[in-house]
Structures are given as C-alpha cells and as structure tokens.
Design an enzyme around this catalytic site. Structure first.
Site, PDB file in Angstrom:
ATOM      1  N   CYS A  23     -16.331 -10.162  -6.211  1.00 42.29           N
ATOM      2  CA  CYS A  23     -17.118 -10.319  -7.436  1.00 42.29           C
ATOM      3  C   CYS A  23     -16.790  -9.212  -8.437  1.00 42.29           C
ATOM      4  O   CYS A  23     -17.330  -8.102  -8.345  1.00 42.29           O
ATOM      5  CB  CYS A  23     -18.601 -10.320  -7.096  1.00 42.29           C
ATOM      6  SG  CYS A  23     -19.640 -10.413  -8.561  1.00 42.29           S
ATOM      7  N   CYS A  33     -19.763  -7.949 -10.408  1.00 42.40           N
ATOM      8  CA  CYS A  33     -20.687  -7.070  -9.674  1.00 42.40           C
ATOM      9  C   CYS A  33     -20.084  -5.686  -9.470  1.00 42.40           C
ATOM     10  O   CYS A  33     -20.790  -4.682  -9.577  1.00 42.40           O
ATOM     11  CB  CYS A  33     -21.008  -7.633  -8.292  1.00 42.40           C
ATOM     12  SG  CYS A  33     -21.235  -9.398  -8.224  1.00 42.40           S
ATOM     13  N   ASP A  34     -18.798  -5.625  -9.126  1.00 38.94           N
ATOM     14  CA  ASP A  34     -18.224  -4.372  -8.628  1.00 38.94           C
ATOM     15  C   ASP A  34     -17.170  -3.750  -9.541  1.00 38.94           C
ATOM     16  O   ASP A  34     -16.607  -2.705  -9.202  1.00 38.94           O
ATOM     17  CB  ASP A  34     -17.615  -4.616  -7.235  1.00 38.94           C
ATOM     18  CG  ASP A  34     -18.671  -5.073  -6.245  1.00 38.94           C
ATOM     19  OD1 ASP A  34     -19.812  -4.596  -6.342  1.00 38.94           O
ATOM     20  OD2 ASP A  34     -18.355  -5.920  -5.395  1.00 38.94           O
TER      21      ASP A  34
END
Ligand code: NDP
Length: 317
Positions: free
Chosen positions: A136, A139-140
C-alpha cells in the site's frame, strides 16, 4: 450480540459496490446492515486521486469518496458495523451469517467483499511485511522518504504507485517480470517519462534481503532472459501486482471461477451448481475481473440493491 430479528438485507464489504448497495437499499427503507470487512472502505480507501469517477472534474481523493458514500448511506438508515464474516449457511432462507460469536439472520445477502492485494509469496517478503515491504503505497509511502525503493509489477497499480512514491523516494526502480506491460498506455508513458523512475524488465525478485536485520536492505534479482543474478540496494519494496478475490468463505457454497471469483449470471445473481441462489447477489470486484473500476463496482452495487428490492416484494416489502 446476535440479532434476534431477521434482517431484510446484509451487505458484506464497504467499498464502492457495497456502499452503493447500502445507499440504494437504505433509501428503499430496508435498513441494511453493512459488515465493513477486513479492509473497510475497500481499495479506494488506499488509493490517492481518482480522476475518472464521473462528477468530479478535478478528481477526488479515494478515501474522501468512500467517506462521502458512507455518510450518504447512513443518512438514509444504513448501519455500518466494523466486523467481518466468519461463517455462512445459505442452504435455506432466511440465511445465517456468523460474525465471530454473533449470529445474524437475513432474507437477502449482497456480497461485495472485493479483492485484496497479491504478494509474491517469498518467505523473505512475508517476514519483512511492515519492515520495508508493503502493498500500500498510500499507507506507507511516507516511510520511504529520502530512500531508494522498488515497485514490483507492470500494470496500472504499479505505475500509479511508482509515480506516487516519487514524492517521497529519491529513486524508484520499477521491476516487471516480463517485457510486456499490462498498464494503460497513458500510465506507462507517464511513469517512463518520469526522471526518478527507472525500469527493469524481464526481472524477478528472488529474495528480499534484510530478514535478520528486520529491515529491507536490498533485493536479489534474476534476469529471466540471461539467468544472471544481481543485487539491487533498496530500502523499501512495494507490491503492485494485482489482487485476489475475497471469496474463500463461499468456497463450496457458491459457484466460483478457477481464480476464486464469484460467478454471476444476469449481472449480479449468484449460483450454486449452476442454479440461481435466491436472494444472494454479488457485486463489485468479487465478481468482476474484467472492468474492476470504481464506477462499474458502484453500478453493480446498484443492480444488486435493485434485485434485493425486487426479491423482497414477495415478502410484502
Ligand atoms: P493487473 O492484473 O492489471 O497487473 C498485475 C501486474 O502484476 C502485471 O504486470 C503482472 O505481470 C504482475 N504480476 C502478477 N503476479 C506477479 C508475480 N507473482 N510476480 C511478479 N509480477 C506479477 O493489476 P493492477 O492492479 O495493476 O490493475 C488492476 C485493474 O485496475 C486494471 O484494470 C487497471 O487498469 C485498474 N487500475 C486503474 C488505475 C487508474 O486508472 N488510476 C490504477 C490502478 C489500477 P504479468 O503481466 O506477467 O502477469
């Protein structure tokens, strides 16, 4: 807590298709219960700018689009529950759903549990998830700030991730296992033209280095044409290699195709041994391996909701 009453409809999944089904069934006064599933909000909740959803000329952030849909569904009486299905009995109506220790009875079921990110399956990759291995980018990505990183895949997801990650990483190496790209021409050209993105084709990841250190130190790569191995010193690996359908709970219960997607007929009707299962519908990516777009998922969510309404007419609704 188990519900004592029989619900008119339960929706599995809170992505684009599930929430569209929730909006429609809620407006039909069916008080839908939405079990949000393992990945609340679905794939849109981990994407960035959505530029092709009609009605948003400047684009809209995926999480914002999902949040808007949730508000729209709850405004009309949909109930959203942070839970996921653990068992199901569809042998006779009303159908029985197990959610941990809870039991829910429902006349109809809309399965909109979508698809989840795929992994390479290497032991070193699995050991380093959350320590420099991620599926992701949204997300990261921040954790890749100032680092050299790799993105795996050759489809639109990989291109989108690679371009997005240039905001953080100093250099992105995109690794595709063949010479052929599945990505659309526009996305591929955008990624190829980007000065921070380098392409490696015909190349596979054999091992993610850094298991002992619990931090990605590099990738051991293999050129599929020559067989030559090399080390790419990166500190992060992002997977962008597609998705698998979240339909394991329905194995042996509904007809699935060879890759585990729910087979549907007349758009959203599910079957068991080739026969339509009354009142059980599937919509969105769980049954669509061809289009897989937010707008088509929303469209099939709408169809499932309308079929639920039609089906419930026999019970006087
Ligand atoms: P795709 O199935 O299109 O592409 C998957 C890619 O990953 C392929 O290049 C495939 O290689 C590769 N791959 C699969 N398994 C492995 C493996 N084990 N090891 C190495 N490589 C592997 O998936 P996407 O997620 O990219 O796209 C799905 C759909 O979503 C598409 O319709 C796409 O257009 C859409 N999409 C649209 C976006 C947008 O418009 N902004 C953004 C993201 C997705 P191979 O070809 O060799 O099988």
């Amino acid at each position: 807590m188990s519900d004592t009453t029989t619900r008119d409809t339960v929706i599995l999944g809170s992505g684009c298709s599930g929430l569209t089904a929730a909006i429609y069934t809620a407006r039909a006064n069916l008080k839908p219960l939405v079990l949000e599933g393992h990945e609340p909000g679905g794939q849109l909740s981990i994407t960035t700018l959505v530029e092709n959803f009609p009605g948003w000329p400047e684009g809209v952030q995926g999480p914002q689009l999902i949040e808007n849909m949730k508000q729209q569904a709850t405004r009309f009486g949909a109930e959203l529950r942070m839970a996921h299905l653990t068992g199901v009995d569809l042998t006779k109506a009303p159908y029985v759903l197990h959610v941990g220790k809870d039991v829910i009875h429902t006349r109809t079921l809309i399965i909109a549990s979508g698809a989840s990110a795929r992994w390479l399956g290497l032991p070193s990759e699995q050991a380093l998830i959350g320590h420099g291995v991620s599926s992701c980018a949204t997300c990261d990505g921040f954790f890749a700030s100032g680092k050299e990183i790799a993105v795996i895949g050759g489809g639109d997801s990989a291109m989108e991730e690679a371009i997005f990650l240039t905001r953080f990483a100093t250099k992105v190496t995109l690794i595709n296992r063949t010479e052929r790209f599945r990505a659309s021409k526009i996305m591929l050209e955008r990624a190829m033209a980007h000065p921070q993105i380098e392409f490696l084709t015909n190349t596979t990841v054999e091992e993610v280095l850094g298991v002992e250190e619990k931090d990605v130190k590099g990738l051991r790569l293999k050129n599929q044409a020559t067989g030559a191995e090399s080390i790419l010193p990166v500190s992060f690996m992002f997977l962008g290699i597609g998705h698998s359908p979240n339909a394991t709970a329905f194995r042996g219960i509904l007809d699935l195709d060879d890759d585990g997607y729910i087979k549907t007929t007349n758009n959203v009707f599910t079957t068991h041994n080739g026969q339509i299962l009354p009142g059980v519908f599937a919509c969105g990516d769980i049954q669509d391996r061809r289009y897989r777009q937010a707008i088509t998922a929303a469209g099939s969510g709408c169809m499932a909701a309308l079929e639920v309404e039609k089906y419930l007419e026999q019970f006087g609704h």
